[in-house]
Structure formats: C-alpha cells, structure tokens
Design a protein around this motif. Structure first.
Motif, PDB file in Angstrom:
ATOM      1  N   ILE A  51       0.847  -1.203   0.000  1.00 37.48           N
ATOM      2  CA  ILE A  51       0.000   0.000   0.000  1.00 37.48           C
ATOM      3  C   ILE A  51       0.884   1.255   0.000  1.00 37.48           C
ATOM      4  O   ILE A  51       0.678   2.171  -0.794  1.00 37.48           O
ATOM      5  CB  ILE A  51      -0.942   0.015   1.229  1.00 37.48           C
ATOM      6  N   ASP A  52       1.871   1.281   0.897  1.00 34.10           N
ATOM      7  CA  ASP A  52       2.755   2.445   0.988  1.00 34.10           C
ATOM      8  C   ASP A  52       3.440   2.732  -0.356  1.00 34.10           C
ATOM      9  O   ASP A  52       3.634   3.884  -0.742  1.00 34.10           O
ATOM     10  CB  ASP A  52       3.840   2.212   2.055  1.00 34.10           C
ATOM     11  N   ARG A  53       3.828   1.662  -1.065  1.00 31.20           N
ATOM     12  CA  ARG A  53       4.512   1.861  -2.358  1.00 31.20           C
ATOM     13  C   ARG A  53       3.559   2.378  -3.413  1.00 31.20           C
ATOM     14  O   ARG A  53       3.927   3.195  -4.256  1.00 31.20           O
ATOM     15  CB  ARG A  53       5.166   0.548  -2.804  1.00 31.20           C
ATOM     16  N   TRP A  54       2.324   1.888  -3.352  1.00 36.12           N
ATOM     17  CA  TRP A  54       1.316   2.407  -4.279  1.00 36.12           C
ATOM     18  C   TRP A  54       1.112   3.896  -4.010  1.00 36.12           C
ATOM     19  O   TRP A  54       1.059   4.708  -4.937  1.00 36.12           O
ATOM     20  CB  TRP A  54      -0.006   1.630  -4.119  1.00 36.12           C
ATOM     21  N   VAL A  55       1.025   4.241  -2.730  1.00 38.98           N
ATOM     22  CA  VAL A  55       0.825   5.639  -2.324  1.00 38.98           C
ATOM     23  C   VAL A  55       1.989   6.515  -2.793  1.00 38.98           C
ATOM     24  O   VAL A  55       1.789   7.590  -3.363  1.00 38.98           O
ATOM     25  CB  VAL A  55       0.650   5.750  -0.781  1.00 38.98           C
TER      26      VAL A  55
ATOM     27  N   ASN B 182       3.131   9.040   4.125  1.00 38.02           N
ATOM     28  CA  ASN B 182       3.325   8.321   5.382  1.00 38.02           C
ATOM     29  C   ASN B 182       4.028   6.993   5.111  1.00 38.02           C
ATOM     30  O   ASN B 182       3.689   6.287   4.158  1.00 38.02           O
ATOM     31  CB  ASN B 182       1.979   8.078   6.054  1.00 38.02           C
ATOM     32  N   ILE B 183       5.003   6.668   5.935  1.00 35.04           N
ATOM     33  CA  ILE B 183       5.775   5.442   5.748  1.00 35.04           C
ATOM     34  C   ILE B 183       5.653   4.589   7.008  1.00 35.04           C
ATOM     35  O   ILE B 183       5.971   5.043   8.109  1.00 35.04           O
ATOM     36  CB  ILE B 183       7.269   5.779   5.494  1.00 35.04           C
ATOM     37  N   SER B 184       5.203   3.358   6.849  1.00 36.78           N
ATOM     38  CA  SER B 184       5.128   2.435   7.981  1.00 36.78           C
ATOM     39  C   SER B 184       6.505   1.871   8.300  1.00 36.78           C
ATOM     40  O   SER B 184       7.358   1.758   7.413  1.00 36.78           O
ATOM     41  CB  SER B 184       4.193   1.274   7.650  1.00 36.78           C
ATOM     42  N   ALA B 185       6.665   1.480   9.553  1.00 39.33           N
ATOM     43  CA  ALA B 185       7.937   0.902   9.996  1.00 39.33           C
ATOM     44  C   ALA B 185       8.337  -0.296   9.126  1.00 39.33           C
ATOM     45  O   ALA B 185       9.493  -0.438   8.735  1.00 39.33           O
ATOM     46  CB  ALA B 185       7.836   0.493  11.454  1.00 39.33           C
ATOM     47  N   GLN B 186       7.341  -1.127   8.799  1.00 38.45           N
ATOM     48  CA  GLN B 186       7.630  -2.332   8.003  1.00 38.45           C
ATOM     49  C   GLN B 186       8.159  -2.013   6.614  1.00 38.45           C
ATOM     50  O   GLN B 186       8.954  -2.755   6.054  1.00 38.45           O
ATOM     51  CB  GLN B 186       6.363  -3.153   7.830  1.00 38.45           C
ATOM     52  N   HIS B 187       7.663  -0.926   6.058  1.00 34.80           N
ATOM     53  CA  HIS B 187       8.124  -0.516   4.738  1.00 34.80           C
ATOM     54  C   HIS B 187       9.593  -0.091   4.823  1.00 34.80           C
ATOM     55  O   HIS B 187      10.421  -0.494   4.007  1.00 34.80           O
ATOM     56  CB  HIS B 187       7.231   0.617   4.232  1.00 34.80           C
ATOM     57  N   LEU B 188       9.892   0.711   5.844  1.00 33.28           N
ATOM     58  CA  LEU B 188      11.265   1.155   6.063  1.00 33.28           C
ATOM     59  C   LEU B 188      12.214  -0.027   6.271  1.00 33.28           C
ATOM     60  O   LEU B 188      13.376   0.002   5.868  1.00 33.28           O
ATOM     61  CB  LEU B 188      11.292   2.086   7.282  1.00 33.28           C
ATOM     62  N   GLU B 189      11.697  -1.090   6.885  1.00 35.86           N
ATOM     63  CA  GLU B 189      12.488  -2.303   7.160  1.00 35.86           C
ATOM     64  C   GLU B 189      12.978  -3.014   5.892  1.00 35.86           C
ATOM     65  O   GLU B 189      13.964  -3.740   5.923  1.00 35.86           O
ATOM     66  CB  GLU B 189      11.631  -3.315   7.942  1.00 35.86           C
ATOM     67  N   GLN B 190      12.258  -2.829   4.788  1.00 38.45           N
ATOM     68  CA  GLN B 190      12.604  -3.559   3.560  1.00 38.45           C
ATOM     69  C   GLN B 190      14.009  -3.187   3.091  1.00 38.45           C
ATOM     70  O   GLN B 190      14.386  -2.020   3.109  1.00 38.45           O
ATOM     71  CB  GLN B 190      11.606  -3.245   2.427  1.00 38.45           C
ATOM     72  N   ASP B 191      14.754  -4.203   2.633  1.00 37.95           N
ATOM     73  CA  ASP B 191      16.127  -3.967   2.189  1.00 37.95           C
ATOM     74  C   ASP B 191      16.189  -2.987   1.013  1.00 37.95           C
ATOM     75  O   ASP B 191      17.155  -2.249   0.858  1.00 37.95           O
ATOM     76  CB  ASP B 191      16.787  -5.285   1.773  1.00 37.95           C
ATOM     77  N   ASP B 192      15.138  -3.011   0.175  1.00 39.16           N
ATOM     78  CA  ASP B 192      15.175  -2.152  -1.010  1.00 39.16           C
ATOM     79  C   ASP B 192      14.403  -0.842  -0.807  1.00 39.16           C
ATOM     80  O   ASP B 192      14.000  -0.208  -1.783  1.00 39.16           O
ATOM     81  CB  ASP B 192      14.628  -2.912  -2.233  1.00 39.16           C
ATOM     82  N   PHE B 193      14.214  -0.448   0.454  1.00 37.90           N
ATOM     83  CA  PHE B 193      13.445   0.767   0.725  1.00 37.90           C
ATOM     84  C   PHE B 193      14.036   2.001   0.021  1.00 37.90           C
ATOM     85  O   PHE B 193      13.337   2.722  -0.697  1.00 37.90           O
ATOM     86  CB  PHE B 193      13.342   1.019   2.237  1.00 37.90           C
ATOM     87  N   VAL B 194      15.348   2.196   0.206  1.00 37.82           N
ATOM     88  CA  VAL B 194      15.988   3.395  -0.371  1.00 37.82           C
ATOM     89  C   VAL B 194      15.912   3.360  -1.896  1.00 37.82           C
ATOM     90  O   VAL B 194      15.552   4.353  -2.538  1.00 37.82           O
ATOM     91  CB  VAL B 194      17.454   3.522   0.114  1.00 37.82           C
ATOM     92  N   THR B 195      16.195   2.193  -2.471  1.00 37.85           N
ATOM     93  CA  THR B 195      16.138   2.056  -3.934  1.00 37.85           C
ATOM     94  C   THR B 195      14.733   2.321  -4.466  1.00 37.85           C
ATOM     95  O   THR B 195      14.568   2.979  -5.496  1.00 37.85           O
ATOM     96  CB  THR B 195      16.538   0.630  -4.378  1.00 37.85           C
ATOM     97  N   THR B 196      13.743   1.803  -3.759  1.00 38.40           N
ATOM     98  CA  THR B 196      12.356   2.034  -4.190  1.00 38.40           C
ATOM     99  C   THR B 196      12.040   3.518  -4.249  1.00 38.40           C
ATOM    100  O   THR B 196      11.490   4.011  -5.243  1.00 38.40           O
ATOM    101  CB  THR B 196      11.362   1.353  -3.217  1.00 38.40           C
ATOM    102  N   VAL B 197      12.415   4.242  -3.191  1.00 34.22           N
ATOM    103  CA  VAL B 197      12.124   5.676  -3.159  1.00 34.22           C
ATOM    104  C   VAL B 197      12.871   6.386  -4.294  1.00 34.22           C
ATOM    105  O   VAL B 197      12.282   7.163  -5.055  1.00 34.22           O
ATOM    106  CB  VAL B 197      12.479   6.293  -1.783  1.00 34.22           C
ATOM    107  N   GLU B 198      14.164   6.065  -4.418  1.00 39.13           N
ATOM    108  CA  GLU B 198      14.979   6.689  -5.478  1.00 39.13           C
ATOM    109  C   GLU B 198      14.390   6.432  -6.859  1.00 39.13           C
ATOM    110  O   GLU B 198      14.266   7.342  -7.683  1.00 39.13           O
ATOM    111  CB  GLU B 198      16.383   6.071  -5.462  1.00 39.13           C
TER     112      GLU B 198
END
Ligand code: C2E
Ligand code: CA
Ligand code: CA
Ligand code: CA
Length: 277
Positions: free
Chosen positions: A89-93, A116-132
């Motif tokens: 959901i967070d990634r769709w948002v 808004n970013i949930s803790a679990q989303h931040l936990e993902q290894d590819d979090f930074v890459t996804t945002v970038e």
C-alpha cells in the motif's frame, strides 16, 4: 472541505465496513483491492499559519469499495500492518503521490508532497532504492518529497534503518517525525535521527487554548525544534483560536480542518486555484 463531510454517512456504514475488513484481512483480498485499483489518494494542504499560503500537501490513502463506500485508513492500515501488506500500500501511495506531483508541476502547481511510511516498509532492504527509483521514474526532485514516520515507528530503530533515512536525507528528501509527543524517549534519540521536521500531534492542539499544560508542551516542542534546527508543523487545527495560539507560540506551519480537509486530487487543484486566484 465539502467532499469528506459529504462522505461521512457512508464512512460509518458498519455492515459494509465489516465486509470490507473481512476482505482485507485476507492477503488475497488486499491484493485484489490493489489490483482492482480500489485505493484512492487524497491530499490535505499544509499552510503557513501567518498568511495561510500553501506550503505542501500530505497524501492520505482511502479505500473505495465497489459499493461506493469509502473506508478510512485507520480501519485497514492496522490490519495491513499486521499481515505485512502495508508495504504494498505504501509503495502504491508513494508512486501515486509522485505521479500526481508530476502532473501538478507541469501545470505550475505547488512543489512538495508528504507521504506516510510504515515501519515495516522502512524495514525492507530495497526501501531506499524504491524511493529513489520512484522519484526518478516520475522526474520528481528529492527535495519535493517528504516522508512522515511516526515517533513510535522510529522509537526502536536499528542503525541500518537510521542509515537508510540518512541516505535519503542526504539526497534531499525531507524526513518528518509524525505524531510527535505521543511516543516515548524522544529526547534521547532525536539528535541521532536524520530528521528535518517535527509534526506536533493533534492531541496537544485539541485543548491548546484552554489547557495551559498543552500550551506548555507545545512551547517546549517549539524550543526543541529551534535548538535542533528542525521545521515544525502542527496538525489537527480546527479553530481560529488554536491557530492564533500557535502563531503566538511561533509555530510556522499547520494543517487541519480550519484550512482544508483531505480531498481528491482534482478537488485539491480546484482548492489551490480558488485560494490563489
Ligand atoms: P496521520 O498521518 O497523523 O494523518 C492525520 C490524520 O488526521 C488524517 O486522518 C487527517 O484526515 C486527520 N486530520 C487532519 N486535520 C484534522 C483536523 O483538523 N481534525 C481532525 N479531527 N482530523 C484531522 P486519515 O486520513 O483518516 O488518516 C489516519 C492515519 O492513517 C494517518 O494519521 C496515518 O497514520 C495513516 N495513513 C494514512 N495514509 C497512509 C499511508 O498511505 N500509509 C501509511 N502507512 N499510513 C497512512
Ligand atoms: Ca502523517
Ligand atoms: Ca500525524
Ligand atoms: Ca495522528
């Protein structure tokens, strides 16, 4: 303002919401909601409290059922956090928010959006890459994006996740500590976090005019923000009196029904047009 008030009767239809929640409790149901494009992104303005000019918008998700009913996020986000699907959901948002900003920037609209970013989303290894990748896909400058993380989500951050936030911060992405003041041990870790903004929780704003203790807490947060060179946003402002009180405490930015409720993108564009025409 009009839209959410209009939605209120359906917002609270208990039978429909029970069915909806039964659906979202299953992984298949949630995937279906994503696949069928049943989520909507609404936006709430943040304004400069002195001149009421728009400074940015916060993206807030809603779930539109086939019946037309709208399910508010507090009904399904906790469930999605429980079954791990919040990341989807967070990634769709994030993508939808960037897409909307892209549309708006080409029309000369305001420049910044907060998600808004949930803790679990931040936990993902590819979090930074996804945002970038999402930013570059929609040609959005990192400085146009702000991530809101709750104080509770950040309370038990490990070094790895702090480093992820720092990497994004170094790119120019803003990082806000949401619902500030409601969690614990904030002062002991706040200086270690790469944050740019504190969002004072609505619960302190609610009685800021009548409760001197709430005004005192707010004043303390204001000096904290000054000392740490952080921007400050007050959320949940509903009355003129609250707004005046915050201005006298030197809070610069605010958000709340007094200025505007969350609204669909088309209505937001209209609102901005009306405000500044
Ligand atoms: P939040 O991030 O603290 O967002 C502020 C909430 O307060 C929003 O509720 C907003 O509509 C509401 N609000 C704003 N101004 C006022 C006001 O003056 N008075 C009152 N009574 N309420 C006001 P909403 O949109 O129902 O969202 C609730 C929560 O759901 C959010 O709280 C956030 O924690 C979560 N959420 C929403 N969208 C997302 C998302 O895309 N991802 C994640 N992880 N969480 C989300
Ligand atoms: Ca928020
Ligand atoms: Ca908040
Ligand atoms: Ca809140």
């Amino acid at each position: 303002a009009r839209t959410e008030r209009m939605q209120h009767p359906t917002f609270y239809s208990p039978t429909v919401q029970r069915q909806a929640l039964a659906q979202i409790r299953t992984e298949a149901g949630l995937h279906a909601a994503l696949a069928l494009d049943q989520f909507e992104l609404w936006f709430q303005p943040k304004v400069n409290l002195k001149d009421r000019s728009l400074t940015s918008v916060e993206a807030l998700v809603r779930w539109r059922l086939p019946s037309g009913d709208l399910v508010p996020p507090n009904k399904f986000i906790p469930i999605a956090e429980g079954n791990g699907l919040i990341t989807l959901i967070d990634r769709w948002v994030l993508a939808k928010a960037c897409e909307s900003m892209r549309t708006w920037q080409t029309q000369g609209g305001p420049a910044r959006v907060a998600v808004n970013i949930s803790a679990q989303h931040l936990e993902q290894d590819d979090f930074v890459t996804t945002v970038e990748q999402t930013l570059s896909h929609f040609s959005i400058s990192p400085a146009a994006l702000e991530l809101e993380l709750t104080e509770t989500a950040l309370a038990d951050l490990n070094q790895e996740n702090i480093d992820k936030l720092r990497a994004l911060r170094n790119m120019g992405v803003g990082i806000a500590l949401d619902d500030f003041g409601t969690g614990y041990c904030s002062l002991s870790y706040i200086h270690r976090l790469p944050i740019t903004t504190l969002k004072i929780d609505k619960c302190f704003i609610d009685n800021i005019v009548t409760e001197s203790a709430d005004a005192a807490v707010t004043q303390t947060i204001v000096s904290l923000a000054k000392n740490f060179h952080l921007k400050l946003v007050a959320e949940g402002i509903e009355t003129e009196e609250q707004c005046q009180c915050l201005v006298s405490l030197e809070v610069e930015t605010g958000q709340g029904y007094l200025f505007a409720r969350p609204m669909p993108f088309a209505e937001l564009q209209q609102w901005v047009g009306d405000e500044f025409a």
